[in-house]
Design a protein around this motif. Structure first.
Motif, PDB file in Angstrom:
ATOM      1  N   VAL A  45       0.823  -1.203   0.000  1.00  0.00           N
ATOM      2  CA  VAL A  45       0.000   0.000   0.000  1.00  0.00           C
ATOM      3  C   VAL A  45       0.861   1.259   0.000  1.00  0.00           C
ATOM      4  O   VAL A  45       2.021   1.245   0.416  1.00  0.00           O
ATOM      5  CB  VAL A  45      -0.948   0.057   1.222  1.00  0.00           C
ATOM      6  N   LYS A  46       0.260   2.328  -0.480  1.00  0.00           N
ATOM      7  CA  LYS A  46       0.879   3.653  -0.432  1.00  0.00           C
ATOM      8  C   LYS A  46      -0.121   4.592   0.217  1.00  0.00           C
ATOM      9  O   LYS A  46      -1.321   4.515  -0.065  1.00  0.00           O
ATOM     10  CB  LYS A  46       1.209   4.137  -1.847  1.00  0.00           C
ATOM     11  N   ILE A  47       0.369   5.433   1.113  1.00  0.00           N
ATOM     12  CA  ILE A  47      -0.526   6.380   1.791  1.00  0.00           C
ATOM     13  C   ILE A  47      -0.003   7.788   1.546  1.00  0.00           C
ATOM     14  O   ILE A  47       1.190   8.069   1.712  1.00  0.00           O
ATOM     15  CB  ILE A  47      -0.621   6.081   3.298  1.00  0.00           C
ATOM     16  N   THR A  48      -0.894   8.662   1.150  1.00  0.00           N
ATOM     17  CA  THR A  48      -0.508  10.050   0.905  1.00  0.00           C
ATOM     18  C   THR A  48      -1.400  10.998   1.695  1.00  0.00           C
ATOM     19  O   THR A  48      -2.575  10.706   1.943  1.00  0.00           O
ATOM     20  CB  THR A  48      -0.612  10.412  -0.591  1.00  0.00           C
ATOM     21  N   ILE A  49      -0.823  12.107   2.086  1.00  0.00           N
ATOM     22  CA  ILE A  49      -1.582  13.175   2.741  1.00  0.00           C
ATOM     23  C   ILE A  49      -1.600  14.350   1.776  1.00  0.00           C
ATOM     24  O   ILE A  49      -0.540  14.819   1.334  1.00  0.00           O
ATOM     25  CB  ILE A  49      -0.938  13.589   4.080  1.00  0.00           C
ATOM     26  N   ASP A  50      -2.799  14.808   1.441  1.00  0.00           N
ATOM     27  CA  ASP A  50      -2.949  15.932   0.508  1.00  0.00           C
ATOM     28  C   ASP A  50      -2.328  17.186   1.126  1.00  0.00           C
ATOM     29  O   ASP A  50      -2.686  17.586   2.242  1.00  0.00           O
ATOM     30  CB  ASP A  50      -4.435  16.164   0.200  1.00  0.00           C
ATOM     31  N   ARG A  51      -1.364  17.791   0.432  1.00  0.00           N
ATOM     32  CA  ARG A  51      -0.648  18.963   0.958  1.00  0.00           C
ATOM     33  C   ARG A  51      -1.518  20.214   0.991  1.00  0.00           C
ATOM     34  O   ARG A  51      -1.159  21.186   1.655  1.00  0.00           O
ATOM     35  CB  ARG A  51       0.587  19.244   0.116  1.00  0.00           C
ATOM     36  N   GLU A  52      -2.680  20.174   0.322  1.00  0.00           N
ATOM     37  CA  GLU A  52      -3.564  21.342   0.288  1.00  0.00           C
ATOM     38  C   GLU A  52      -4.631  21.296   1.377  1.00  0.00           C
ATOM     39  O   GLU A  52      -4.898  22.294   2.048  1.00  0.00           O
ATOM     40  CB  GLU A  52      -4.249  21.443  -1.086  1.00  0.00           C
ATOM     41  N   TYR A  59      -3.830   3.741  -0.958  1.00  0.00           N
ATOM     42  CA  TYR A  59      -3.889   3.092  -2.264  1.00  0.00           C
ATOM     43  C   TYR A  59      -3.223   1.720  -2.183  1.00  0.00           C
ATOM     44  O   TYR A  59      -2.139   1.581  -1.608  1.00  0.00           O
ATOM     45  CB  TYR A  59      -3.142   3.922  -3.330  1.00  0.00           C
ATOM     46  N   SER A  60      -3.889   0.716  -2.766  1.00  0.00           N
ATOM     47  CA  SER A  60      -3.219  -0.574  -2.934  1.00  0.00           C
ATOM     48  C   SER A  60      -2.404  -0.478  -4.208  1.00  0.00           C
ATOM     49  O   SER A  60      -2.821   0.170  -5.181  1.00  0.00           O
ATOM     50  CB  SER A  60      -4.243  -1.707  -3.034  1.00  0.00           C
ATOM     51  N   ARG A  61      -1.229  -1.105  -4.216  1.00  0.00           N
ATOM     52  CA  ARG A  61      -0.341  -1.016  -5.390  1.00  0.00           C
ATOM     53  C   ARG A  61      -0.032  -2.424  -5.896  1.00  0.00           C
ATOM     54  O   ARG A  61       0.392  -3.282  -5.127  1.00  0.00           O
ATOM     55  CB  ARG A  61       0.959  -0.302  -5.011  1.00  0.00           C
ATOM     56  N   LYS A  62      -0.265  -2.621  -7.190  1.00  0.00           N
ATOM     57  CA  LYS A  62       0.018  -3.918  -7.792  1.00  0.00           C
ATOM     58  C   LYS A  62       0.810  -3.719  -9.084  1.00  0.00           C
ATOM     59  O   LYS A  62       0.547  -2.789  -9.852  1.00  0.00           O
ATOM     60  CB  LYS A  62      -1.275  -4.668  -8.092  1.00  0.00           C
ATOM     61  N   GLU A  96      -7.532   3.200  -4.919  1.00  0.00           N
ATOM     62  CA  GLU A  96      -7.817   3.736  -3.580  1.00  0.00           C
ATOM     63  C   GLU A  96      -8.630   2.754  -2.763  1.00  0.00           C
ATOM     64  O   GLU A  96      -9.653   2.232  -3.216  1.00  0.00           O
ATOM     65  CB  GLU A  96      -8.537   5.080  -3.649  1.00  0.00           C
ATOM     66  N   VAL A  97      -8.146   2.497  -1.535  1.00  0.00           N
ATOM     67  CA  VAL A  97      -8.826   1.557  -0.623  1.00  0.00           C
ATOM     68  C   VAL A  97      -8.954   2.186   0.766  1.00  0.00           C
ATOM     69  O   VAL A  97      -8.926   1.477   1.777  1.00  0.00           O
ATOM     70  CB  VAL A  97      -8.049   0.221  -0.540  1.00  0.00           C
ATOM     71  N   THR A  98      -9.094   3.509   0.812  1.00  0.00           N
ATOM     72  CA  THR A  98      -9.152   4.202   2.102  1.00  0.00           C
ATOM     73  C   THR A  98     -10.364   3.743   2.917  1.00  0.00           C
ATOM     74  O   THR A  98     -11.509   3.895   2.474  1.00  0.00           O
ATOM     75  CB  THR A  98      -9.236   5.725   1.905  1.00  0.00           C
ATOM     76  N   PRO A  99     -10.155   3.158   4.110  1.00  0.00           N
ATOM     77  CA  PRO A  99     -11.283   2.738   4.960  1.00  0.00           C
ATOM     78  C   PRO A  99     -12.073   3.954   5.450  1.00  0.00           C
ATOM     79  O   PRO A  99     -11.512   5.051   5.613  1.00  0.00           O
ATOM     80  CB  PRO A  99     -10.603   2.026   6.132  1.00  0.00           C
ATOM     81  N   LYS A 100     -13.336   3.750   5.724  1.00  0.00           N
ATOM     82  CA  LYS A 100     -14.200   4.865   6.149  1.00  0.00           C
ATOM     83  C   LYS A 100     -13.763   5.459   7.477  1.00  0.00           C
ATOM     84  O   LYS A 100     -13.841   6.659   7.691  1.00  0.00           O
ATOM     85  CB  LYS A 100     -15.655   4.381   6.241  1.00  0.00           C
ATOM     86  N   ASN A 101     -13.334   4.617   8.390  1.00  0.00           N
ATOM     87  CA  ASN A 101     -12.969   5.116   9.734  1.00  0.00           C
ATOM     88  C   ASN A 101     -11.463   5.325   9.893  1.00  0.00           C
ATOM     89  O   ASN A 101     -10.939   5.354  11.005  1.00  0.00           O
ATOM     90  CB  ASN A 101     -13.474   4.144  10.807  1.00  0.00           C
ATOM     91  N   PHE A 102     -10.746   5.493   8.782  1.00  0.00           N
ATOM     92  CA  PHE A 102      -9.291   5.614   8.861  1.00  0.00           C
ATOM     93  C   PHE A 102      -8.843   6.984   9.391  1.00  0.00           C
ATOM     94  O   PHE A 102      -7.746   7.128   9.891  1.00  0.00           O
ATOM     95  CB  PHE A 102      -8.663   5.363   7.483  1.00  0.00           C
ATOM     96  N   GLY A 103      -9.708   7.960   9.309  1.00  0.00           N
ATOM     97  CA  GLY A 103      -9.369   9.309   9.773  1.00  0.00           C
ATOM     98  C   GLY A 103      -8.972   9.363  11.232  1.00  0.00           C
ATOM     99  O   GLY A 103      -8.027  10.057  11.621  1.00  0.00           O
ATOM    100  N   ARG A 104      -9.689   8.597  12.074  1.00  0.00           N
ATOM    101  CA  ARG A 104      -9.406   8.587  13.516  1.00  0.00           C
ATOM    102  C   ARG A 104      -8.013   7.983  13.774  1.00  0.00           C
ATOM    103  O   ARG A 104      -7.231   8.513  14.561  1.00  0.00           O
ATOM    104  CB  ARG A 104     -10.477   7.784  14.244  1.00  0.00           C
ATOM    105  N   ILE A 105      -7.740   6.861  13.096  1.00  0.00           N
ATOM    106  CA  ILE A 105      -6.433   6.200  13.247  1.00  0.00           C
ATOM    107  C   ILE A 105      -5.321   7.118  12.739  1.00  0.00           C
ATOM    108  O   ILE A 105      -4.255   7.240  13.350  1.00  0.00           O
ATOM    109  CB  ILE A 105      -6.418   4.861  12.476  1.00  0.00           C
ATOM    110  N   ALA A 106      -5.617   7.793  11.615  1.00  0.00           N
ATOM    111  CA  ALA A 106      -4.629   8.705  11.036  1.00  0.00           C
ATOM    112  C   ALA A 106      -4.311   9.848  11.991  1.00  0.00           C
ATOM    113  O   ALA A 106      -3.145  10.244  12.144  1.00  0.00           O
ATOM    114  CB  ALA A 106      -5.144   9.249   9.712  1.00  0.00           C
ATOM    115  N   ALA A 107      -5.315  10.376  12.643  1.00  0.00           N
ATOM    116  CA  ALA A 107      -5.116  11.488  13.584  1.00  0.00           C
ATOM    117  C   ALA A 107      -4.255  11.053  14.768  1.00  0.00           C
ATOM    118  O   ALA A 107      -3.335  11.772  15.190  1.00  0.00           O
ATOM    119  CB  ALA A 107      -6.468  12.002  14.071  1.00  0.00           C
ATOM    120  N   GLN A 108      -4.532   9.853  15.312  1.00  0.00           N
ATOM    121  CA  GLN A 108      -3.749   9.331  16.444  1.00  0.00           C
ATOM    122  C   GLN A 108      -2.295   9.103  16.037  1.00  0.00           C
ATOM    123  O   GLN A 108      -1.361   9.455  16.773  1.00  0.00           O
ATOM    124  CB  GLN A 108      -4.364   8.015  16.941  1.00  0.00           C
TER     125      GLN A 108
END
Length: 349
Positions: A45-52, A59-62, A96-108
């Motif tokens: 997987v690749k994870i990006t944070i939008d700079r804007e 994202y899953s990568r194959k 893109e495979v972003t889970p719905k509740n990933f925001g909370r984990i990302a914040a922590q």
């Protein structure tokens, strides 16, 4: 997450000097671990944070291959072309495979990374400050004593006074202030480790520099020091100004300057010797407080035979040979001491 994260990182960049981009990259790397831990995913997987706007995307990568051996990491060319006819072998497909509740984990995760990086940055600042102060004196408060090790609070960090750097029979009390000499500053995973000493000859040298303005100004120079910590120190001094007595400058009016140093060293005796480029004179001076009748120099062996009055022999040698030992270390010469009568007898033989 969103704008709050980016605003916080921008503020940190201003206040702590930690690059916003460096922090974002560190958070992205940490989020990959958090994603796999929370969602049990073994895929690439690749994870990006939008700079804007601060949005997080997973994202899953194959890789496109002819024959699939691992479906978690690979996709066949045939299936890839169903997604986009332009895909070729070795291309990477991101989905893109972003889970719905990933925001909370990302914040922590972001918070943990930021806290860790701030701690690392602060440790780096402390390290840089103290590594440049090696061989200097530092004053601190004894914080605690554990297993013979004395921990000294220096404000931003603590110093460690190991048993072999402590003066024998010196009592260390929690809460008392103490001057020590910085021997070494090490980088460790827990931050800088500052090793200090009370026995190092450099401590005496620095104390004289603090106490005697003529040394600080370079008029009087400390040529050499020999020390047996807690007991006695000999220090050889020289003045570049003929009008300034180097010994007198170090002793001070009514002995005030040297007494302040003796008090700091809890009563350690200090012999202040006038240095001379003439070995005979320097060796004679080094055996103070003993009087010397004659010094016979052997340049080749860098040794000296010193003749003293009979009644001065024990004083010249010192208790358990300490005075002679310190004099030899101070001058760098091997010193043999004989009384007048001993010397005369050796001539007869």
């Amino acid at each position: 997450m969103k704008n709050e994260l980016l605003e916080a990182l921008e503020q940190l960049e201003k206040e702590k000097g930690i690059s916003k981009e460096t922090l974002l990259e560190a958070i992205e790397a940490a989020l990959i671990t958090a994603y796999k831990k929370n969602f049990g995913s073994a895929q690439n997987v690749k994870i990006t944070i939008d700079r804007e706007n601060g949005d997080v995307h997973v994202y899953s990568r194959k890789q496109v291959v002819e024959n699939v051996e691992n479906e978690l990491f690979e996709i066949s060319l045939e299936d890839a072309k169903k997604i986009d006819p332009n895909y070729e072998i070795n291309d990477i497909i991101e989905k893109e495979v972003t889970p719905k509740n990933f925001g909370r984990i990302a914040a922590q995760t972001a918070k943990q990374v930021v806290v860790q990086r701030i701690r690392e940055a602060e440790r780096a600042v402390i390290y840089e400050e103290f590594v440049n102060r090696e061989s200097e004196i530092v004053t601190g408060t004894i914080q605690r004593i554990s297993k013979g090790i004395v921990y000294i609070n220096l404000g931003k960090t603590e110093a460690i006074l190991l048993p072999n750097e402590q003066i024998q029979n010196e009592v260390y009390t929690q809460g008392s202030r103490i001057k020590t000499y910085i021997v070494e500053v090490k980088k460790t995973t827990k931050g800088p480790q500052i090793l200090v000493s009370r026995t190092h000859p450099g401590l005496v040298k620095r104390l004289f520099e603090l106490e005697v303005p003529e040394i600080h100004d370079g008029i009087v120079e400390i040529k050499s020091i020999s020390r047996e910590a807690g007991s006695r120190t000999k220090i050889a001094v020289y003045s570049s100004d003929l009008d300034v007595d180097p010994v007198g400058a170090c002793v001070g009016q009514k002995g005030a300057r040297v007494q302040n140093i003796v008090d700091e060293l809890r009563g350690e005796k200090i012999d202040i010797i006038k240095w001379s480029e003439d070995p005979s004179e320097f060796i004679s001076n080094s055996l103070s407080p003993s009087k010397v009748e004659k010094v016979i120099i052997n340049e080749e062996e860098k040794s000296a035979l010193v003749i003293v009055p009979d009644y001065q022999l024990s004083l010249a040698i010192g208790k358990e040979g300490q005075n002679a030992r310190l004099a030899a270390k101070l001058t760098g010469w091997k010193i043999d001491i004989k009384s007048s009568s001993q010397f005369e007898e050796s001539l007869i033989e």
